[in-house]
Design an enzyme around this catalytic site. Structure first.
Site, PDB file in Angstrom:
ATOM      1  CG  HIS A  82      -4.056   0.878   4.717  1.00  0.00           C
ATOM      2  ND1 HIS A  82      -3.544  -0.076   3.865  1.00  0.00           N
ATOM      3  CD2 HIS A  82      -5.106   1.452   4.060  1.00  0.00           C
ATOM      4  CE1 HIS A  82      -4.238  -0.089   2.742  1.00  0.00           C
ATOM      5  NE2 HIS A  82      -5.196   0.837   2.832  1.00  0.00           N
ATOM      6  CB  CYS A 121      -0.978  -0.006   1.172  1.00  0.00           C
ATOM      7  SG  CYS A 121      -0.198  -0.094   2.797  1.00  0.00           S
TER       8      CYS A 121
END
Length: 611
Positions: free
Chosen positions: A567, A26
């Site tokens: 994230h 990510c």
């Protein structure tokens, strides 16, 4: 989702393709989406960029990173494209940048730094870089020197990345000894801005005000000092906070277990040596009282200690240590009188005036019997029973307060070495004595910084402009980053000042949320309020050149969560007022008023106004 809410082939869906997460990728997806929506860069890679690949640049990667990025960008901008799996790009990345190999989480800004530099070298139009020796400024006009540096830079570096993303700042170094000034003009690819909260540190100290008639007050002050500052920064800040007079000075000490363990006197000592759990006391004196020995009084009393179910007496230090100037003392009575005078303002007043008078008479009679003069105490101080029976007892001790075999007699001369800098005295208190004084004198000292584990810390906030001002302010170089002064011919801890000189068309701003040190690794959740439609840097550019410098935000790399995990996503502006959230494979619209958050990590701006 497949592309976006638009149907396949619709013009509005171009560039709205997600990137599949290949396993903790990510961070890479977030950075790539921001670059894949950078104006001019997109047009460049969608056209025939192959002719500019530099296969011979030893600093490049044979054009392979540029080709891999170009191919990936074309897939993302293909009509009706679904989520793209960036396997080929990740493979090339791992080959040339092993730090990003494997499937661990990494930093999107570190990837951006590598990628921008790698794309530049792979696409550098300069085939043979000339050797250019930098000339000293020699008091020439800044504009002339800056242009010379920039032309020298372009003679070796010429690519789409330089065209679009590179700016220039002025760097000024000043030697603290000979005041030699060195000015250079260096290129930058992005700005890494500190968050103001990371540059400052909050510290609480107790100031002991030694007035004419004794200690008038114990006052805690909370101040802000540079995190990498020195003791002189602390004394300056506390002096301002307590309105220190020009004829006054401060003596700072660290206390532990109600005893002074060290004095902090070297102005150049680093504040990093002071921990949050430490307890500091600043003693306030007239400047002419700094010379000569000091008396350090440590208070002790007897407490009951439970051991194996048995109660045993135990001597324990308590209260605030008292520091005073040693002067004009001949015997133990003088030392006792000084101590009582210092504590005068903390004594609880009593209405038992007859007892006071009786005690005063008793004291005078005892002095006459011992052949000494009556102590010159005020009537309020005479309420203290200073005889050895149930009263204060004084002992010469060592700096650790352990040795207590030299009791000070009231009627015997004090034989003290005048060359001694510190004289440590233990003062033994009875319970009766303690009850006659205000409890503030015996209250625990506050810690330098007390973090609340139960109460939620209010979220810190700062404007992007404040971050920029912090970045541009003058500061000393760290001890590990010494500068070789051509004047002194020695390495010096110079002061450094940066100024923005030339700003690029695309301005990438990295917010330094991650703190790394030998002992600490943490993420700062400071909310940075950044302009979306009008970032105006006109006031921050040193070389105006008749231009205005206004920018519009078009992409954000976000990081959610804590250090070492979390994230990454990207917010991207895509026509009109519409923003999109790129979360790996998923792409969906997001309201413009939702794009500001404490997760914002790297900001991408494009210039919108040219003067």
């Amino acid at each position: 989702m497949n592309g976006s809410a638009f149907g396949p082939g619709e013009a509005g869906s171009l560039g709205l393709s997600g990137l599949q997460n290949l396993g903790n990728t990510c961070f890479m997806n977030s950075a790539l989406q921001c670059l894949a929506h950078t104006p001019k860069l997109v047009d460049y890679f969608l056209e025939d960029y192959g002719k500019e690949i530099n296969h011979d640049n030893p600093l490049g990667m044979n054009g392979e990173i540029a080709l891999a990025f170009g191919e990936l960008l074309r897939k993302l901008w293909a009509p009706g494209a679904g989520p793209v799996a960036p396997r080929a790009f990740k493979s090339k990345l791992a080959r040339f940048a092993p730090q990003f190999s494997g499937f661990n989480q990494h930093d999107s800004q570190e990837l951006l730094a590598f990628l921008l530099d790698g794309l530049h070298e792979d696409l550098n139009r300069v085939k043979r870089k000339p050797y250019i020796e930098a000339k000293d400024a020699d008091d020439r006009p800044d504009a002339e020197v800056a242009d010379e540096y920039w032309h020298n830079h372009l003679a070796r570096n010429d690519s789409i990345i330089v065209d679009v993303c590179q700016g220039q700042y002025k760097s000024t170094l000043v030697c603290p000894i000979c005041r030699k000034v060195s000015v250079t003009f260096d290129p930058f690819m992005y700005l890494s801005l500190p968050l103001p909260s990371t540059m400052m540190r909050t510290m609480t100290l107790t100031v002991v005000n030694n007035g004419i008639n004794g200690i008038t007050q114990l006052s805690p002050y909370t101040i802000s000092v540079p995190k990498n500052g020195k003791l002189q920064d602390l004394t300056r800040a506390i002096g301002i906070a307590c309105s220190l007079g020009v004829d006054e000075t401060l003596l700072v000490a660290e206390a532990y277990n109600n005893m002074i363990i060290r004095f902090l006197e070297d102005p150049s000592d680093s504040l990093s040596l002071i921990r949050d759990a430490d307890k500091l006391v600043a003693y306030r004196f007239m400047k002419d009282n700094r010379d000569g020995p000091f008396l350090v009084f440590t208070n002790q009393h007897m407490e009951k200690k439970q051991t194996d179910g048995k109660s045993t007496p135990n001597l324990k230090a308590f209260g605030v240590p008292i520091v005073s100037k040693y002067c004009n003392m001949t015997n133990g009575s003088d030392l006792r009188d000084l101590y009582l005078k210092l504590l005068n303002s903390f004594q609880i007043s009593t209405e038992q005036s007859l007892e006071n008078l009786d005690l005063s008479n008793k004291t005078e009679r005892m002095a006459e019997m011992e052949g000494t003069e009556s102590p010159h105490l005020s009537s309020s101080m005479n309420t203290v029973d200073s005889s050895s029976e149930g009263g204060l007892e004084f002992y010469i001790t060592d700096e650790k307060g352990i040795v207590k075999d030299s009791k000070i007699s009231m009627n015997e001369p004090l034989s003290i070495n005048q060359d001694l800098r510190l004289l440590h005295v233990l003062v033994y208190w009875s319970d009766k004595q303690i009850q006659q004084f205000d409890s503030q004198l015996f209250s625990p000292l506050p810690e330098v910084y007390k973090s609340g584990f139960l109460a939620k810390k209010p979220q810190e906030s700062a404007s992007l402009y404040k971050c920029l001002e912090t970045f541009l302010q003058e500061e000393p170089l760290g001890p590990e980053d010494m500068w070789y002064c051509p004047g002194c011919k020695k390495h010096r801890q110079a002061s450094k000042k940066l100024d923005l000189w030339r700003l690029p068309e695309i301005l990438v701003i990295h917010l330094k949320r991650f703190q790394y040190s030998r002992y600490v690794k943490n993420k700062l959740e400071t909310y940075v309020d950044f302009p979306v439609d009008n970032l105006d840097l006109s006031a921050y550019i040193s070389h105006k050149n008749g231009k205005t410098y206004q920018y519009m935000l078009y992409a954000i790399s976000n990081h959610y969560g804590s250090m070492g995990g979390g994230h990454y996503t990207a917010f991207v502006h895509h026509g009109g007022d519409q923003w999109y959230d790129f979360d790996d494979s998923n792409v969906h619209p997001i309201s413009k008023d939702k794009i500001k958050s404490s997760a914002a990590y790297v900001l991408f701006y494009r210039r919108v106004v040219e003067g």
